[in-house]
Design a protein around this motif. Structure first.
Motif, PDB file in Angstrom:
ATOM      1  N   GLY A   1      53.871  51.517  57.686  1.00 20.71           N
ATOM      2  CA  GLY A   1      53.262  50.668  56.654  1.00 20.71           C
ATOM      3  C   GLY A   1      51.745  50.759  56.631  1.00 20.71           C
ATOM      4  N   ALA A   2      51.115  49.582  56.583  1.00 22.03           N
ATOM      5  CA  ALA A   2      49.670  49.525  56.411  1.00 22.03           C
ATOM      6  C   ALA A   2      48.931  50.175  57.577  1.00 22.03           C
ATOM      7  CB  ALA A   2      49.238  48.068  56.261  1.00 22.03           C
ATOM      8  N   GLU A   3      49.465  49.999  58.768  1.00 22.08           N
ATOM      9  CA  GLU A   3      48.811  50.574  59.956  1.00 22.08           C
ATOM     10  C   GLU A   3      48.840  52.106  59.877  1.00 22.08           C
ATOM     11  OE1 GLU A   3      47.053  49.012  61.948  1.00 22.08           O
ATOM     12  OE2 GLU A   3      46.682  50.528  63.468  1.00 22.08           O
ATOM     13  N   ARG A   4      49.954  52.646  59.402  1.00 23.18           N
ATOM     14  CA  ARG A   4      50.066  54.102  59.252  1.00 23.18           C
ATOM     15  C   ARG A   4      49.083  54.586  58.164  1.00 23.18           C
ATOM     16  NH1 ARG A   4      53.800  57.403  61.189  1.00 23.18           N
ATOM     17  NH2 ARG A   4      54.085  59.426  60.184  1.00 23.18           N
ATOM     18  N   ALA A   5      49.023  53.813  57.097  1.00 21.38           N
ATOM     19  CA  ALA A   5      48.099  54.178  56.007  1.00 21.38           C
ATOM     20  C   ALA A   5      46.659  54.181  56.509  1.00 21.38           C
ATOM     21  CB  ALA A   5      48.250  53.197  54.854  1.00 21.38           C
ATOM     22  N   ARG A   6      46.347  53.231  57.395  1.00 24.86           N
ATOM     23  CA  ARG A   6      44.997  53.146  57.956  1.00 24.86           C
ATOM     24  C   ARG A   6      44.676  54.386  58.783  1.00 24.86           C
ATOM     25  NH1 ARG A   6      42.909  52.889  63.162  1.00 24.86           N
ATOM     26  NH2 ARG A   6      44.573  51.496  63.828  1.00 24.86           N
ATOM     27  N   ILE A   7      45.645  54.846  59.562  1.00 24.80           N
ATOM     28  CA  ILE A   7      45.410  56.038  60.394  1.00 24.80           C
ATOM     29  C   ILE A   7      45.259  57.286  59.490  1.00 24.80           C
ATOM     30  CG2 ILE A   7      46.462  57.534  62.127  1.00 24.80           C
ATOM     31  CD1 ILE A   7      47.616  54.978  63.383  1.00 24.80           C
ATOM     32  N   LEU A   8      46.045  57.354  58.430  1.00 23.62           N
ATOM     33  CA  LEU A   8      45.905  58.483  57.480  1.00 23.62           C
ATOM     34  C   LEU A   8      44.499  58.468  56.867  1.00 23.62           C
ATOM     35  CD1 LEU A   8      49.363  58.233  55.673  1.00 23.62           C
ATOM     36  CD2 LEU A   8      48.663  59.988  57.295  1.00 23.62           C
ATOM     37  N   TYR A   9      44.037  57.277  56.544  1.00 21.62           N
ATOM     38  CA  TYR A   9      42.681  57.128  55.986  1.00 21.62           C
ATOM     39  C   TYR A   9      41.635  57.605  56.992  1.00 21.62           C
ATOM     40  CZ  TYR A   9      38.418  54.503  54.814  1.00 21.62           C
ATOM     41  OH  TYR A   9      37.124  54.126  54.565  1.00 21.62           O
ATOM     42  N   ASP A  10      41.791  57.170  58.241  1.00 17.59           N
ATOM     43  CA  ASP A  10      40.823  57.570  59.270  1.00 17.59           C
ATOM     44  C   ASP A  10      40.847  59.085  59.479  1.00 17.59           C
ATOM     45  OD1 ASP A  10      40.100  54.966  59.537  1.00 17.59           O
ATOM     46  OD2 ASP A  10      41.254  54.582  61.352  1.00 17.59           O
ATOM     47  N   LEU A  11      42.039  59.684  59.416  1.00 17.09           N
ATOM     48  CA  LEU A  11      42.133  61.143  59.544  1.00 17.09           C
ATOM     49  C   LEU A  11      41.430  61.833  58.359  1.00 17.09           C
ATOM     50  CD1 LEU A  11      45.729  61.483  60.969  1.00 17.09           C
ATOM     51  CD2 LEU A  11      43.688  62.505  61.969  1.00 17.09           C
ATOM     52  N   GLY A  12      41.488  61.185  57.195  1.00 19.55           N
ATOM     53  CA  GLY A  12      40.748  61.705  56.038  1.00 19.55           C
ATOM     54  C   GLY A  12      39.262  61.735  56.340  1.00 19.55           C
ATOM     55  N   ASN A  13      38.770  60.667  56.983  1.00 22.84           N
ATOM     56  CA  ASN A  13      37.338  60.633  57.356  1.00 22.84           C
ATOM     57  C   ASN A  13      37.015  61.736  58.368  1.00 22.84           C
ATOM     58  OD1 ASN A  13      37.164  58.387  55.742  1.00 22.84           O
ATOM     59  ND2 ASN A  13      35.927  57.240  57.187  1.00 22.84           N
ATOM     60  N   VAL A  14      37.942  61.962  59.282  1.00 24.73           N
ATOM     61  CA  VAL A  14      37.722  63.028  60.265  1.00 24.73           C
ATOM     62  C   VAL A  14      37.585  64.377  59.544  1.00 24.73           C
ATOM     63  CG1 VAL A  14      38.820  64.335  62.133  1.00 24.73           C
ATOM     64  CG2 VAL A  14      38.868  61.834  62.174  1.00 24.73           C
TER      65      VAL A  14
ATOM     66  N   ARG B   1      49.617  56.535  49.133  1.00 29.38           N
ATOM     67  CA  ARG B   1      51.055  56.381  48.841  1.00 29.38           C
ATOM     68  C   ARG B   1      51.625  55.186  49.596  1.00 29.38           C
ATOM     69  NH1 ARG B   1      53.444  62.056  47.503  1.00 29.38           N
ATOM     70  NH2 ARG B   1      55.382  61.177  48.200  1.00 29.38           N
ATOM     71  N   LEU B   2      51.045  54.869  50.739  1.00 25.14           N
ATOM     72  CA  LEU B   2      51.521  53.729  51.520  1.00 25.14           C
ATOM     73  C   LEU B   2      50.742  52.453  51.203  1.00 25.14           C
ATOM     74  CD1 LEU B   2      51.865  55.447  55.012  1.00 25.14           C
ATOM     75  CD2 LEU B   2      53.671  54.949  53.381  1.00 25.14           C
ATOM     76  N   ARG B   3      49.485  52.628  50.797  1.00 21.80           N
ATOM     77  CA  ARG B   3      48.622  51.462  50.571  1.00 21.80           C
ATOM     78  C   ARG B   3      47.814  51.737  49.306  1.00 21.80           C
ATOM     79  NH1 ARG B   3      44.396  49.994  55.226  1.00 21.80           N
ATOM     80  NH2 ARG B   3      43.823  52.089  54.605  1.00 21.80           N
ATOM     81  N   PRO B   4      48.460  51.597  48.142  1.00 23.70           N
ATOM     82  CA  PRO B   4      47.856  52.150  46.916  1.00 23.70           C
ATOM     83  C   PRO B   4      46.658  51.403  46.375  1.00 23.70           C
ATOM     84  CG  PRO B   4      50.053  51.238  46.483  1.00 23.70           C
ATOM     85  CD  PRO B   4      49.770  50.993  47.920  1.00 23.70           C
TER      86      PRO B   4
ATOM     87  N   VAL C   1      48.159  52.062  37.317  1.00 23.25           N
ATOM     88  CA  VAL C   1      48.803  50.743  37.307  1.00 23.25           C
ATOM     89  C   VAL C   1      50.209  50.843  37.887  1.00 23.25           C
ATOM     90  CG1 VAL C   1      49.745  48.983  35.766  1.00 23.25           C
ATOM     91  CG2 VAL C   1      47.430  49.797  35.426  1.00 23.25           C
ATOM     92  N   VAL C   2      50.953  51.848  37.436  1.00 21.89           N
ATOM     93  CA  VAL C   2      52.340  52.008  37.896  1.00 21.89           C
ATOM     94  C   VAL C   2      52.373  52.246  39.409  1.00 21.89           C
ATOM     95  CG1 VAL C   2      54.307  53.578  37.801  1.00 21.89           C
ATOM     96  CG2 VAL C   2      53.268  52.778  35.696  1.00 21.89           C
ATOM     97  N   ARG C   3      51.390  52.989  39.900  1.00 19.63           N
ATOM     98  CA  ARG C   3      51.401  53.347  41.322  1.00 19.63           C
ATOM     99  C   ARG C   3      50.560  52.400  42.177  1.00 19.63           C
ATOM    100  NH1 ARG C   3      51.485  59.953  40.963  1.00 19.63           N
ATOM    101  NH2 ARG C   3      53.549  60.009  39.995  1.00 19.63           N
ATOM    102  N   SER C   4      50.218  51.250  41.615  1.00 20.09           N
ATOM    103  CA  SER C   4      49.383  50.322  42.380  1.00 20.09           C
ATOM    104  C   SER C   4      50.213  49.452  43.318  1.00 20.09           C
ATOM    105  CB  SER C   4      48.573  49.438  41.430  1.00 20.09           C
ATOM    106  OG  SER C   4      49.449  48.640  40.684  1.00 20.09           O
TER     107      SER C   4
END
Lengths: 250, 585
Positions: free
Chosen positions: A55-68, A87-90, A123-126
């Motif tokens: 969920g949100a925690e996984r989305a956060r790690i994906l985000y951090d990997l994006g920063n990396v 996709r997890l935290r739109p 909107v649909v994917r929010s």
């Protein structure tokens, strides 16, 4: 029985503590500029069996990997990480901001162009998958109420109410249907700045049947050690080198 | 020789700066006629010019009945060198002069002529001219053109055409046309916005070149060379885009009377007079390269400058709007105003941007600047390097410095030059160390949604069928039955007499039982109950309620027939109605 439950609880607590420790190590590595270690730690967390955050925690790690990836200068890969996170935290504002910046640095057009089609898509994917499910269920319950009214009362007014409720339910189901379609197929994003060549066979010497541009999204079909079979928008299938694509379902 | 080439290159580079049209290197084709009114036996010259072309050839001349075209011949060639943004480009101009001779009186239109230019086919515009037996009336007309004899490249100038007729003819004139064949078809000449027509001056619409209309100022009667003329005036502004001699062909002013056939009078024959203009020549000279400053703005003319600031007492970092106005006669639209952020004198300021406004007679730029510290005492002068037409030299015109008072920022350090020079860049947002919102638990799965959808549809079908087994709920009788209580309440509130109340109650009972109103007049309720329970599976109404209803109905009848017709009260009747509904009626 009680002993078993207690043991299971202790095991879960230990797993959670280990996840937090790994995450803290990745954050510390990022802060001191050691991107390679941060990447390794967070990627290991994502792939860990049984204790991988969801969920949100996984989305956060994906985000951090994006920063990396961004800090390492791999902006296209960063685009893919941010897209996977969304996709997890739109609705996460930070992820959207970084995605647009990464796309800009990669000389791609913005993910959100501001036109009607782009707005509708956003909107649909929010909604997250769970939110889309609850929305669809609400639509069905609304439809049930309208149909019950029509069954008991009948008449033109009740019929139109039912039709209106049916349309509303359909609209409320769209995000869920979109999630179902997207979750059902594994999509890949091209992360090579020069794009990727689609070959008829998994050989470097095979004929090129199509060219994919950077950040193009294709569907995963099959896989070999160094090659991935993909399906393009028009239905054309072919093989691309595995390193040139990035799975968005993480 | 090399010096000449350098001069040509420099001049050409300036030309490209001040003449935007010359910057466009795409080929273009112009065509014009030397005269648009031709006397039979004479001819007019068709001039076709191709600019910015390597090679060009006329595909074919059109065939016009009663018009003879001369031979095409070899084009005359002019070559130009220009530098745009440091890139040298060459262009050539080719022109053909072809004689056109009309063989019969009439109006002619030369259709578009195809010209192959560097492999592309371009078309000229259509041109019209008139062949007349005699170009008469020269002595009745006036046509003067005021044009400068010499201008420099980039210098805007006004060309004034004054034309008209002898005022003694005014009553006889009912039409006028102007033929200026070079307008819009002259290479090396760029038309600008015309000068505004002075207020209070009357205007007249004329036909121009048989195709469009032009607004002429009506100057009224004027004495010229001892004669009185009705004078019209047209003013046009141009800018010369390259060094050459502009030979403007003659223009014609046609005026006269169109033949009119009135119902009450005989037809009057028409008459046309023609007045031909002189053919002015304008020598366009190059801008001198000697003494040309590096920061030359491209301005050519006689300029004045002034500057104003919206505030003069500010804190460090506060915005000041500095407005610089350049006025005068010159190419105000084309000059490049200075960028104050690049001027050393403005190092004590941060420039946020500028707003540029252009017009025929004014160029106004508002700079948004902020003093960086309290050390700044004035807004420095803003220089502009121009070519002065009076002295024929380059000069720099300056605004006056504007004294200002800058107070240091309180409780904050003023902006420093260091911070002014520091670049602000867009960067990504930082990593997240804990999840912010997002997926909150799991939602219903596909199975739940699918089952719910199926259940909803199936449930609807089952419920619908069950309900309709007892009759259509949307039928009028069913709707009346549902509405009966509401209708009863409304009828009772409007009732004025006991007979109104009795009617309302009978209507309620009829709606609920599905029988006509009349069936409830003087009815034996117990007999009705017996028959109802015998004939259908309807739930029986309790005898107590039935008795109470019987009493209410009898009281209503009594009130109706005893003469006073006094109301029984809605409470009693709605009370029994509610009991009947609860009792299964």
């Amino acid at each position: 029985m009680l002993t078993r439950i207690l043991l299971a609880g202790i095991a879960l607590t230990a797993v959670s503590a280990q996840v937090q420790a790994d995450d803290a190590a990745a954050i510390a590595a990022y802060r001191r500029g050691d991107m390679a270690t941060a990447r390794t730690e967070w990627t290991a967390l994502l792939d860990a069996d049984g204790r991988a955050p969801q969920g949100a925690e996984r989305a956060r790690i994906l985000y951090d990997l994006g920063n990396v990836s961004f800090r390492e200068g791999r902006t296209l890969e960063a685009v893919a990480w941010y897209t996977a996170s969304l996709r997890l935290r739109p609705r996460d504002a930070d992820t959207w901001a970084n995605l647009e910046e990464a796309r800009s640095r990669s000389k791609l057009e913005p993910a959100y162009r501001g036109d009607l089609s782009s707005t509708l898509k956003r909107v649909v994917r929010s909604l997250t998958g769970a939110e889309a499910g609850w929305l669809a269920l609400s639509g069905l319950l609304l439809l049930a109420a309208a149909l019950a009214f029509e069954a008991v009362r009948g008449g033109r007014y009740a019929r139109w109410t039912a039709v209106l409720a049916a349309l509303t339910a359909c609209v409320m189901c769209i995000p869920w249907l979109d999630h179902s379609v997207r979750d059902g197929s594994q999509t890949l994003m091209v992360i090579q700045p020069d794009g990727a060549s689609v070959r008829s066979e998994p050989r470097a010497s095979a004929a090129v049947t199509s060219e994919l541009s950077a950040a193009a999204v294709v569907e995963h079909v099959d896989e070999l050690p160094d090659w991935t079979k993909v399906r393009l928008e028009g239905g054309l299938e072919g093989w691309v080198q595995k390193r040139s694509v990035f799975p968005l379902a993480r | 020789m090399n010096r000449i080439v350098v001069i040509v290159l420099l001049v050409a580079s300036v030309l490209t700066l001040i003449a935007p049209e010359a910057q466009a290197q795409s080929a273009s084709v112009n065509a014009r006629l030397s005269a648009t009114a031709v006397k039979l036996g004479g001819d007019t010259k068709l001039v076709i010019e191709v600019e910015n072309a390597g090679t060009a050839s006329i595909v074919a001349l059109p065939e016009l009945p009663n018009v003879r075209f001369g031979a095409i011949g070899q084009p005359s060639v002019q070559q130009f060198i220009s530098i745009v943004n440091g890139r040298q480009t060459q262009s050539r101009s080719l022109s053909w002069v072809i004689a056109v001779q009309p063989l019969a009186k009439g109006e002619y239109t030369i259709p578009q002529i195809a010209v192959d230019v560097d492999g592309r086919r371009l078309l000229t515009r259509e041109l019209s001219f008139k062949a007349v037996e005699d170009i008469q009336g020269d002595e009745f007309g006036l046509f003067e053109i005021d044009a400068p004899q010499e201008v420099v490249e980039g210098q805007p100038f006004t060309l004034e055409m004054r034309f008209g007729w002898d005022s003694s003819l005014t009553r006889q004139i009912n039409y006028a046309k102007l033929s200026v064949p070079w307008l819009g078809g002259m290479g090396g000449l760029l038309e600008l916005d015309p000068p505004p027509i002075p207020g209070g001056v009357q205007t007249t619409q004329l036909i121009l070149n048989e195709r469009t209309r032009i607004t002429a100022e009506n100057l009224g009667e004027q004495k010229i060379a001892g004669r009185s003329f009705l004078v019209l005036r047209v003013r046009k502004r141009f800018i010369a885009t390259r060094a050459t001699t502009l030979e403007l062909p003659t223009s014609d002013f046609e005026f006269g009377r169109v033949a009119q056939d009135s119902f009450f009078s005989r037809a009057e024959p028409g008459v046309s007079y023609y007045k031909r203009s002189p053919a002015p020549k304008i020598a366009v000279t190059k801008l001198p390269t000697e003494g040309q400053p590096l920061d030359f703005s491209g301005g050519v003319g006689n300029f004045q400058v002034s500057a104003t600031a919206d505030r003069r007492q500010v804190d460090a970092g506060d915005s000041i709007k500095l407005t610089v106005d350049w006025t005068g006669e010159g190419n105000l639209e084309f000059l490049v105003p200075p960028d104050v952020s690049r001027l050393p004198a403005f190092s004590g300021f941060r420039a946020y941007g500028s707003n540029d406004r252009k017009s025929f007679e004014r160029r106004s730029v508002t700079y948004d600047i902020a003093p960086l510290s309290a050390d700044v005492k004035e807004i420095p002068s803003v220089p502009l390097s121009v070519f002065d037409l009076k002295t024929k030299t380059y000069k720099t015109i300056h605004t006056q410095p504007i004294p200002i008072s800058v107070a240091p920022l309180k409780n904050a350090s003023a902006l420093t030059e260091d911070s002014a020079g520091r670049d602000v860049v867009v960067d990504i947002r930082d990593i997240q160390t804990k999840a912010l919102g997002g997926e909150g638990g799991s939602g219903p799965g596909s199975g739940v949604l699918g089952a719910t959808g199926t259940f909803v549809i199936a449930g609807w079908l089952v419920l619908r069928r069950a309900v309709r087994r007892r009759g259509d709920p949307a039928a009028p009788a069913a709707r009346e039955r549902r509405r009966a209580r509401k209708v009863l309440r409304r009828s009772l509130s409007e009732a004025r007499t006991a007979s109104d109340e009795a009617r309302a109650l009978r209507r309620f009972l009829a709606a609920r039982s599905g029988e006509p109103d009349e069936a409830w007049v003087g009815r034996d309720l117990h007999a009705w109950q017996l028959r109802r329970t015998r004939d259908s599976a309807a739930q029986p109404v309790s005898p107590a309620v039935l008795s109470e209803l019987q009493r209410v109905m009898e009281r209503l009848d009594a009130q109706t027939w005893n003469g006073n017709d006094e109301r029984l009260g809605s409470e009693t009747i709605t009370g029994i109605a509610d009991k009947l509904i609860e009792g299964g009626l």
